[in-house]
Design a protein around this motif. Structure first.
Motif, PDB file in Angstrom:
ATOM      1  N   LEU A   1       0.826  -1.211   0.000  1.00 43.72           N
ATOM      2  CA  LEU A   1       0.000   0.000   0.000  1.00 43.72           C
ATOM      3  C   LEU A   1       0.855   1.252   0.000  1.00 43.72           C
ATOM      4  O   LEU A   1       0.555   2.234  -0.689  1.00 43.72           O
ATOM      5  CB  LEU A   1      -0.922  -0.014   1.217  1.00 43.72           C
ATOM      6  CG  LEU A   1      -1.978  -1.131   1.230  1.00 43.72           C
ATOM      7  CD1 LEU A   1      -2.660  -1.191   2.589  1.00 43.72           C
ATOM      8  CD2 LEU A   1      -3.002  -0.922   0.124  1.00 43.72           C
ATOM      9  N   LEU A   2       1.926   1.218   0.774  1.00 40.49           N
ATOM     10  CA  LEU A   2       2.815   2.383   0.823  1.00 40.49           C
ATOM     11  C   LEU A   2       3.468   2.638  -0.529  1.00 40.49           C
ATOM     12  O   LEU A   2       3.698   3.789  -0.909  1.00 40.49           O
ATOM     13  CB  LEU A   2       3.884   2.180   1.897  1.00 40.49           C
ATOM     14  CG  LEU A   2       3.368   2.297   3.339  1.00 40.49           C
ATOM     15  CD1 LEU A   2       4.404   1.767   4.320  1.00 40.49           C
ATOM     16  CD2 LEU A   2       3.032   3.746   3.664  1.00 40.49           C
ATOM     17  N   GLN A   3       3.767   1.589  -1.262  1.00 40.84           N
ATOM     18  CA  GLN A   3       4.356   1.769  -2.587  1.00 40.84           C
ATOM     19  C   GLN A   3       3.367   2.444  -3.530  1.00 40.84           C
ATOM     20  O   GLN A   3       3.743   3.296  -4.342  1.00 40.84           O
ATOM     21  CB  GLN A   3       4.794   0.425  -3.165  1.00 40.84           C
ATOM     22  CG  GLN A   3       5.521   0.533  -4.504  1.00 40.84           C
ATOM     23  CD  GLN A   3       6.787   1.372  -4.405  1.00 40.84           C
ATOM     24  OE1 GLN A   3       7.615   1.165  -3.509  1.00 40.84           O
ATOM     25  NE2 GLN A   3       6.947   2.332  -5.321  1.00 40.84           N
ATOM     26  N   ILE A   4       2.086   2.090  -3.404  1.00 39.72           N
ATOM     27  CA  ILE A   4       1.068   2.733  -4.233  1.00 39.72           C
ATOM     28  C   ILE A   4       0.987   4.219  -3.897  1.00 39.72           C
ATOM     29  O   ILE A   4       0.906   5.077  -4.792  1.00 39.72           O
ATOM     30  CB  ILE A   4      -0.299   2.046  -4.030  1.00 39.72           C
ATOM     31  CG1 ILE A   4      -0.245   0.601  -4.535  1.00 39.72           C
ATOM     32  CG2 ILE A   4      -1.398   2.816  -4.754  1.00 39.72           C
ATOM     33  CD1 ILE A   4      -1.495  -0.194  -4.225  1.00 39.72           C
ATOM     34  N   ALA A   5       1.029   4.553  -2.591  1.00 44.00           N
ATOM     35  CA  ALA A   5       1.006   5.957  -2.192  1.00 44.00           C
ATOM     36  C   ALA A   5       2.229   6.686  -2.725  1.00 44.00           C
ATOM     37  O   ALA A   5       2.133   7.827  -3.197  1.00 44.00           O
ATOM     38  CB  ALA A   5       0.942   6.065  -0.671  1.00 44.00           C
ATOM     39  N   LYS A   6       3.365   6.028  -2.669  1.00 45.19           N
ATOM     40  CA  LYS A   6       4.592   6.647  -3.178  1.00 45.19           C
ATOM     41  C   LYS A   6       4.511   6.874  -4.678  1.00 45.19           C
ATOM     42  O   LYS A   6       4.937   7.917  -5.188  1.00 45.19           O
ATOM     43  CB  LYS A   6       5.790   5.767  -2.832  1.00 45.19           C
ATOM     44  CG  LYS A   6       7.125   6.334  -3.269  1.00 45.19           C
ATOM     45  CD  LYS A   6       8.271   5.407  -2.859  1.00 45.19           C
ATOM     46  CE  LYS A   6       9.620   5.974  -3.322  1.00 45.19           C
ATOM     47  NZ  LYS A   6      10.743   5.065  -2.946  1.00 45.19           N
ATOM     48  N   ASP A   7       3.966   5.881  -5.381  1.00 47.71           N
ATOM     49  CA  ASP A   7       3.846   6.002  -6.835  1.00 47.71           C
ATOM     50  C   ASP A   7       2.975   7.189  -7.230  1.00 47.71           C
ATOM     51  O   ASP A   7       3.146   7.750  -8.312  1.00 47.71           O
ATOM     52  CB  ASP A   7       3.252   4.722  -7.429  1.00 47.71           C
ATOM     53  CG  ASP A   7       4.211   3.544  -7.345  1.00 47.71           C
ATOM     54  OD1 ASP A   7       5.426   3.774  -7.135  1.00 47.71           O
ATOM     55  OD2 ASP A   7       3.751   2.389  -7.459  1.00 47.71           O
ATOM     56  N   HIS A   8       2.046   7.568  -6.358  1.00 45.69           N
ATOM     57  CA  HIS A   8       1.131   8.661  -6.676  1.00 45.69           C
ATOM     58  C   HIS A   8       1.435   9.917  -5.864  1.00 45.69           C
ATOM     59  O   HIS A   8       0.640  10.862  -5.854  1.00 45.69           O
ATOM     60  CB  HIS A   8      -0.312   8.210  -6.460  1.00 45.69           C
ATOM     61  CG  HIS A   8      -0.750   7.160  -7.437  1.00 45.69           C
ATOM     62  ND1 HIS A   8      -0.566   5.809  -7.208  1.00 45.69           N
ATOM     63  CD2 HIS A   8      -1.317   7.253  -8.668  1.00 45.69           C
ATOM     64  CE1 HIS A   8      -1.029   5.128  -8.243  1.00 45.69           C
ATOM     65  NE2 HIS A   8      -1.489   5.970  -9.142  1.00 45.69           N
ATOM     66  N   ASP A   9       2.571   9.913  -5.174  1.00 43.55           N
ATOM     67  CA  ASP A   9       3.087  11.119  -4.522  1.00 43.55           C
ATOM     68  C   ASP A   9       2.083  11.728  -3.553  1.00 43.55           C
ATOM     69  O   ASP A   9       1.826  12.938  -3.558  1.00 43.55           O
ATOM     70  CB  ASP A   9       3.493  12.160  -5.578  1.00 43.55           C
ATOM     71  CG  ASP A   9       4.496  11.596  -6.567  1.00 43.55           C
ATOM     72  OD1 ASP A   9       5.660  11.429  -6.196  1.00 43.55           O
ATOM     73  OD2 ASP A   9       4.086  11.291  -7.705  1.00 43.55           O
ATOM     74  N   VAL A  10       1.519  10.878  -2.694  1.00 46.72           N
ATOM     75  CA  VAL A  10       0.571  11.363  -1.703  1.00 46.72           C
ATOM     76  C   VAL A  10       1.060  10.992  -0.309  1.00 46.72           C
ATOM     77  O   VAL A  10       1.854  10.076  -0.118  1.00 46.72           O
ATOM     78  CB  VAL A  10      -0.844  10.781  -1.920  1.00 46.72           C
ATOM     79  CG1 VAL A  10      -1.391  11.204  -3.267  1.00 46.72           C
ATOM     80  CG2 VAL A  10      -0.846   9.263  -1.797  1.00 46.72           C
ATOM     81  N   ARG A  11       0.549  11.718   0.667  1.00 47.05           N
ATOM     82  CA  ARG A  11       0.894  11.445   2.059  1.00 47.05           C
ATOM     83  C   ARG A  11       0.122  10.228   2.567  1.00 47.05           C
ATOM     84  O   ARG A  11      -0.951   9.893   2.048  1.00 47.05           O
ATOM     85  CB  ARG A  11       0.585  12.664   2.927  1.00 47.05           C
ATOM     86  CG  ARG A  11       1.434  13.878   2.591  1.00 47.05           C
ATOM     87  CD  ARG A  11       1.036  15.079   3.435  1.00 47.05           C
ATOM     88  NE  ARG A  11      -0.287  15.571   3.071  1.00 47.05           N
ATOM     89  CZ  ARG A  11      -0.944  16.490   3.761  1.00 47.05           C
ATOM     90  NH1 ARG A  11      -0.415  16.989   4.878  1.00 47.05           N
ATOM     91  NH2 ARG A  11      -2.138  16.915   3.370  1.00 47.05           N
ATOM     92  N   SER A  12       0.673   9.587   3.584  1.00 42.30           N
ATOM     93  CA  SER A  12       0.046   8.386   4.132  1.00 42.30           C
ATOM     94  C   SER A  12      -0.016   8.490   5.647  1.00 42.30           C
ATOM     95  O   SER A  12       0.807   9.149   6.283  1.00 42.30           O
ATOM     96  CB  SER A  12       0.818   7.135   3.723  1.00 42.30           C
ATOM     97  OG  SER A  12       2.164   7.218   4.170  1.00 42.30           O
ATOM     98  N   ALA A  13      -1.004   7.825   6.230  1.00 47.33           N
ATOM     99  CA  ALA A  13      -1.168   7.791   7.680  1.00 47.33           C
ATOM    100  C   ALA A  13      -1.717   6.431   8.069  1.00 47.33           C
ATOM    101  O   ALA A  13      -2.445   5.787   7.293  1.00 47.33           O
ATOM    102  CB  ALA A  13      -2.107   8.899   8.149  1.00 47.33           C
ATOM    103  N   ALA A  14      -1.368   5.993   9.270  1.00 44.48           N
ATOM    104  CA  ALA A  14      -1.870   4.728   9.793  1.00 44.48           C
ATOM    105  C   ALA A  14      -2.664   4.990  11.064  1.00 44.48           C
ATOM    106  O   ALA A  14      -2.278   5.821  11.893  1.00 44.48           O
ATOM    107  CB  ALA A  14      -0.721   3.771  10.075  1.00 44.48           C
ATOM    108  N   ILE A  15      -3.777   4.305  11.215  1.00 47.31           N
ATOM    109  CA  ILE A  15      -4.563   4.347  12.445  1.00 47.31           C
ATOM    110  C   ILE A  15      -4.608   2.932  13.004  1.00 47.31           C
ATOM    111  O   ILE A  15      -5.172   2.023  12.355  1.00 47.31           O
ATOM    112  CB  ILE A  15      -5.982   4.875  12.194  1.00 47.31           C
ATOM    113  CG1 ILE A  15      -5.933   6.280  11.577  1.00 47.31           C
ATOM    114  CG2 ILE A  15      -6.789   4.897  13.488  1.00 47.31           C
ATOM    115  CD1 ILE A  15      -7.299   6.833  11.211  1.00 47.31           C
TER     116      ILE A  15
END
Length: 851
Positions: free
Chosen positions: A91-105
Motif C-alpha cells: 500500500l505504501l508503494q502505491i502511495a509513493k507512486d502517486h506522490d501522496v501522504r500516508s497515515a496509519a490508524i
C-alpha cells in the motif's frame, strides 16, 4: 477524546486484528466511497467474503481501486488487518507512486474483545490461533510503523477508539482558496534594486525600516506577489532581497516557493559540505556581513519554503522549475526535486550544466504553470506554461506576470552582475506554421473518450469514429489553422406547429423560451446564404503578433466546416479590407480595445457557395417537374374532355405543377449573379471575440444587433448588410403578435425566416437552447420538397423528432463558446483547436439534415 489529524488527500491505512472494530470505525468516520475493504473485495471476486482462497485476487482488486482513487486525488481508507509489514509495504508503494501522504490508524483492543466479537458473528468461523497470531504480528509491526508512515495514530482500547475524532489538514501547497490577483515574479538572484524597480512598476508601495532598507511592500489594489524562488546568489544584495521578500510574506502581501539556490544556501548555512559555486560564495559573503539574528531569520525563512503552490481553485500553479500535471498538489521527494530542478536527463552539456528535459512541450494540463530556473531572453507561452527567468542577474530583465490578466511587466537590469556560464537561449522547440510544435493539436488530444471540458455543459464527449472523419476534413481542406479559432454550431428548429398549412410558426418558437421562464427574446432575420466566420485583424502586424501569421495576410473568411470561403485569395483580401474599414469607421477598434475581431456572419447569395448543390439537387428537380408535370397536365386535360373518369388525378397533377413552380421560385430568390465582390452581401449578426474578451455570451443579443447595424451603416460599398430584428416581451400577447406579423411579412417577401434567441434573465439550473429557428412556409418547400405542404405530407412531417438535433445544437454551442474562452484567455492553440475540432467531429453524427 483523541483527535486524529489526517491529510485531506492521501492514503489512510487501518491496522488491527480481526474483530478490532476497523469496519465500524470506517463507517463512523469516513464516507462509504472512501473506504476500500478487503472483505468487500473478496466478496466481489468470489461472492463470499470469507473465502480465503480468493484473498490474492481480492487484494489485486483492492490495490487497483486504491491506485485509481489516489491517481484521481481522493482520500482513500483501506479497511484490512494490515498487521504484517509486507501487506503495508504494498500500500505504501502505491502511495509513493502517486506522490501522496500516508497515515496509519492502529486499533489496539484486548484479545478477549476481538475474540468475543468474532464469536458473535455467525458468518465468521476463525480458527483459534488466528487472533493471537495477528496480535503478535501487530506487536512486532508497531516498532516499524513510525518509519513506514508519516503519521501513526494508536488508539488503545475500546473507549479510546469510540472517543476518537477525525479532522483534516490541507496540504501546505494547497492554497486554492486564494484567487488573486497575483503578480508572479521571476528569479531575482540578489538584484534588490531591480526588484524594487519592478515592484514600483507593478504599483507596489515599498515599506522601509529605520535604516531606510526595503523591508516589505504592499499593493493598494490588494494584489499579492508570488516569487518563483532563486531570490539569492550571484547578485549584489541577496540579504536585501531576502529582507524585502520576507517582510512581504510575513505581512501577507506575498507568497514564495523554494528555488534550488535557496535549498543549497540552507545546506551551506547549516554547515553541510557543498560546493561554493554558481554564486553561492557571494551569498555566503554577503550574509556574513549581517547580524546573527537576521541570518538566523533568513535561514528559517528559506528552510520553510515549500516546493510549489496551487492557487485560484487549481487554475494556477507556481513552482521554481515548473511542474507537470501529475505532480500538482502532491507531496513527495520526487515532486520537490522536479519543482526545484526540473526534469533532468542526468547528462551535462558542453558548459557542464545539467541537460533538462523540456517538459513544457508535452504539457497538456488545465492549470497555468508559472516558473523560472532556466533563463530565457524573453518570457513566452508554451502550452499554458511560462518561464519568467529572463536573466536579470546576467544583464537581462526582471519579469513579472500579472494574473489573471496574463500581462507581462519587466524592468531592465542595471548592469551585468554575473557573467553567465551559458548564453541565454530561446526555447529549442521547433516552429510549425507560426506555432510551436508543442502547441499544435495532436491526434491523442481528440481521439478516445476523454472529451472536451466546457464551461457551459461540462464534458462533451466525441466519438472516435466521428473524430476520424473530422480529422480528414481538418487536415486536408481546412484553412490555415492559425485562423481556425471557432466553428459555429448547428441550430434546432422550434417545436412543430399544428396550425393548418404550417410546419413551423413563431408561436412555438416564442413559447419555447417563455415556458422555460425567459421573459425577453429577440427575433433576428435569418438570411438565406452560407454561414461565414470572419477573423479580421486591424493590420498585418497584429496578425503576426497575435496569430503568428507573418505572410502579410490579416485575417480569414471560412465556412462552418473550416474551409476557405473563396478559392481566390484576392476575394478574401478584398472582403476583409471592406470589413476592416467598416470596423474602423464604426469606431469599434478603440471602443472594444482590440486589434482583432472574430465575427459570425451570413454571406449571400446562397448560390455564391452552393451553386453546384443548387444545380445538381434543386434545379434538376425543378427542371424535371417543369418539363414533366405540364405535359402530364395536358394529357389529362384531353382525357377529361373525352369524358374519362380520372378520379381527381388531373387536380392533383395541377396542384403538383403549381407546387413545383413555387419550389423553383423559392430557391431562385436566393440566387443571383456575382462578379468578384459585385453582388456579394455580408450580414454580420454576432461579434464573437476580441483581445481578452469573448462577447458571444458576455453581451445580450440586442448589443450584437446594435453593433451589426453600425457595421452596415459604416460600409459605403454596400457589402455589409444589416440584419433585421425585433425584441419581444414574452409576457405580452401584443408583443408576440407584433413579432409574428413581422415574421409573416418577412417570409412573404421572400425571406427565409427568423432565429429566436433569449435575452434573459436566464433561469437558474435550466439549460436552454442558444437559439431556435423558425423558417417560412415557402423556404421549407426547398428543404422538404415541392409537395411538402399537402395535408397528408404535412401530417407525416409533424412526426419529426427534434431531440437529437437539440442535443447537438447545445453541445456544439458549448464547444464554440469554450473555443472562444480559450482563445481570449490566451491558452495554447492546441487547446483552442481541441474545442474547434470537436464541433467538426459532432457534425458527423447521424441527424436529419432537413431539421
Amino acid at each position: 477524546m483523541t483527535e486524529i489529524r489526517l491529510p485531506d488527500m492521501g492514503l489512510v491505512v487501518l491496522v488491527g486484528v480481526t474483530g478490532s472494530g476497523k469496519s465500524h470505525f470506517a463507517r463512523k468516520h469516513f464516507k462509504p466511497t472512501q473506504v476500500v475493504s478487503s472483505d468487500y473485495c473478496r466478496g466481489v471476486v468470489s461472492d463470499d467474503e470469507n473465502d480465503q482462497s480468493a484473498t490474492g485476487d481480492a487484494f489485486d482488486l483492492l490495490h487497483y481501486i486504491v491506485a485509481t482513487r489516489l491517481r484521481r486525488g481522493l482520500l482513500t481508507v483501506v479497511d484490512a488487518t494490515n498487521v504484517q509489514s509486507k501487506a503495508r509495504q504494498s500500500l505504501l508503494q502505491i502511495a509513493k507512486d502517486h506522490d501522496v501522504r500516508s497515515a496509519a490508524i492502529v486499533l489496539d483492543v484486548p484479545e478477549s474483545v476481538a475474540a468475543g466479537r468474532n464469536a458473535g458473528r455467525p458468518d465468521r468461523d476463525l480458527p483459534g490461533h488466528v487472533i493471537p497470531r495477528q496480535r503478535r504480528e501487530l506487536r512486532r509491526g508497531m516498532r516499524t510503523l513510525a518509519r513506514e508512515f508519516r503519521r501513526v495514530h494508536v488508539l488503545n482500547g475500546v473507549e479510546e477508539i469510540d472517543a476518537a475524532t477525525i479532522t483534516y489538514e490541507k496540504s501546505w501547497n494547497d492554497r486554492r482558496e486564494l484567487a488573486g490577483p497575483f503578480d508572479v515574479i521571476g528569479d531575482v538572484h540578489g538584484c534588490r534594486a531591480e526588484l524594487e524597480d519592478l515592484l514600483a512598476e507593478l504599483g507596489y508601495e515599498i515599506d522601509r525600516d529605520a535604516q531606510g532598507l526595503a523591508a516589505g511592500a504592499n499593493h493598494p489594489g490588494g494584489r499579492t506577489a508570488v516569487f518563483v524562488g532563486d531570490l539569492v546568489d550571484r547578485g549584489p544584495d541577496s540579504p536585501g532581497v531576502l529582507r524585502l521578500v520576507m517582510g512581504m510574506v510575513a505581512a501577507g502581501n506575498a507568497l514564495c516557493v523554494s528555488g534550488n539556490h535557496e535549498a543549497k544556501l540552507v545546506r551551506a548555512l547549516r554547515g553541510r559540505k557543498v560546493r561554493l559555486t554558481h554564486g553561492l560564495a557571494e551569498s555566503m559573503e554577503q550574509l556574513a556581513a549581517v547580524t546573527d539574528d537576521f541570518r538566523d531569520e533568513a535561514l528559517r525563512f528559506m528552510d520553510g519554503l515549500i516546493s510549489h503552490y496551487v492557487l485560484d481553485g487549481g487554475r494556477l500553479v507556481v513552482a521554481h522549475a515548473g511542474l507537470k500535471e501529475a505532480y500538482h498538489g502532491r507531496a513527495s521527494g520526487r515532486v520537490r526535486s522536479f519543482a526545484l530542478y526540473g526534469d533532468t536527463t542526468g547528462e551535462t552539456d558542453e558548459y557542464g550544466l545539467p541537460v533538462r528535459y523540456p517538459w513544457a512541450r508535452d504539457y497538456r494540463g488545465k492549470a497555468m504553470v508559472v516558473y523560472g530556473h532556466t533563463p530565457v531572453p524573453q518570457a513566452e507561452w508554451i502550452n499554458n506554461t511560462i518561464c519568467l527567468d529572463t536573466g536579470v542577474v546576467f544583464g537581462g530583465k526582471l519579469t513579472a506576470l500579472r494574473y489573471p490578466e496574463r500581462e507581462l511587466a519587466s524592468v531592465p537590469a542595471r548592469k551585468v552582475w554575473y557573467e553567465p556560464t551559458r548564453p541565454l537561449e530561446a526555447s529549442a522547440d521547433s516552429v510549425v506554421g507560426g506555432h510551436r510544435e508543442s502547441e499544435v493539436l495532436k491526434i491523442e488530444d481528440v481521439l478516445g473518450n476523454q472529451g472536451v471540458d466546457t464551461r457551459l455543459m461540462g464534458r462533451v464527449t466525441v466519438r472516435e469514429e466521428n473524430a476520424l472523419a473530422a480529422l480528414e476534413v481538418m487536415s486536408r481542406f481546412a484553412v490555415d489553422p492559425r485562423w481556425l479559432v471557432y466553428l459555429p454550431p448547428t441550430m434546432a428548429p422550434a417545436e412543430t406547429s399544428r396550425l393548418p398549412g404550417y410546419l413551423e410558426h413563431p408561436a412555438e418558437a416564442l413559447a419555447a423560451y417563455r415556458d422555460k421562464g425567459v421573459v425577453r427574446a429577440v427575433c433576428e432575420e435569418k438570411h438565406m446564404g452560407s454561414r461565414a466566420v470572419a477573423v479580421v485583424c486591424r493590420d498585418a502586424s497584429v496578425a503576426a503578433e497575435r496569430f503568428g501569421v507573418a505572410d502579410g495576410t490579416a485575417g480569414a473568411v471560412y465556412t462552418r466546416t473550416g474551409r476557405s470561403f473563396f478559392r481566390d485569395q484576392a476575394h478574401t483580401t478584398e472582403v476583409l479590407e471592406r470589413l476592416r474599414a467598416a470596423i474602423g469607421a464604426a469606431g469599434l477598434w478603440d471602443e472594444l480595445d482590440t486589434g482583432w475581431l472574430v465575427i459570425d456572419t451570413e454571406l449571400m447569395p446562397w448560390s455564391a457557395k452552393a451553386m453546384d448543390l443548387i444545380r445538381t439537387q434543386y434545379a434538376a428537380t425543378g427542371a424535371a417537374a417543369g418539363a414533366a408535370l405540364p405535359m402530364a397536365s395536358g394529357v389529362l386535360a384531353r382525357a377529361d374532355e373525352r369524358g374519362l373518369d380520372l378520379g381527381g388525378l388531373r387536380e392533383r397533377i395541377d396542384r403538383r405543377a403549381a407546387n413545383a413552380s413555387r419550389f423553383r421560385d423559392a430557391y431562385a430568390r436566393y440566387c443571383w449573379t456575382v462578379d468578384g465582390l459585385s453582388g456579394l452581401r455580408l450580414a454580420p449578426f454576432q461579434i464573437l471575440a476580441g483581445e481578452g474578451r469573448a462577447w458571444a455570451t458576455a453581451r445580450d443579443h440586442d448589443w450584437h444587433m446594435a453593433v451589426a447595424e453600425r457595421l452596415a451603416e459604416s460600409d459605403p460599398s454596400g457589402l455589409v448588410q444589416r440584419t433585421g430584428s425585433v425584441a419581444v416581451d414574452l409576457n405580452s400577447a401584443e408583443s408576440e403578435a407584433a413579432a409574428t406579423e413581422w415574421w409573416e411579412k418577412l417570409t412573404a417577401a421572400g425571406g427565409e425566416g427568423m432565429v429566436v434567441k433569449p435575452l434573459g434573465p436566464f433561469p437558474e439550473d435550466n439549460r436552454i437552447q442558444p437559439g431556435v429557428k423558425c423558417r417560412g412556409p415557402e423556404y421549407l418547400r426547398i428543404i422538404y420538397g415541392p409537395d411538402y405542404a399537402e395535408p397528408e405530407n404535412l401530417d407525416r412531417l409533424r412526426g419529426r423528432s427534434l431531440g437529437r438535433k437539440r442535443s447537438l445544437a447545445m453541445r456544439e454551442h458549448a464547444l464554440g463558446v469554450e473555443a472562444l474562452d480559450r482563445l481570449t484567455g490566451g491558452e495554447p492553440v492546441w487547446r483552442v483547436h481541441q474545442a474547434v475540432f470537436a464541433v467538426l467531429a459532432l457534425e458527423s453524427e447521424p441527424v436529419d439534415p432537413r431539421l
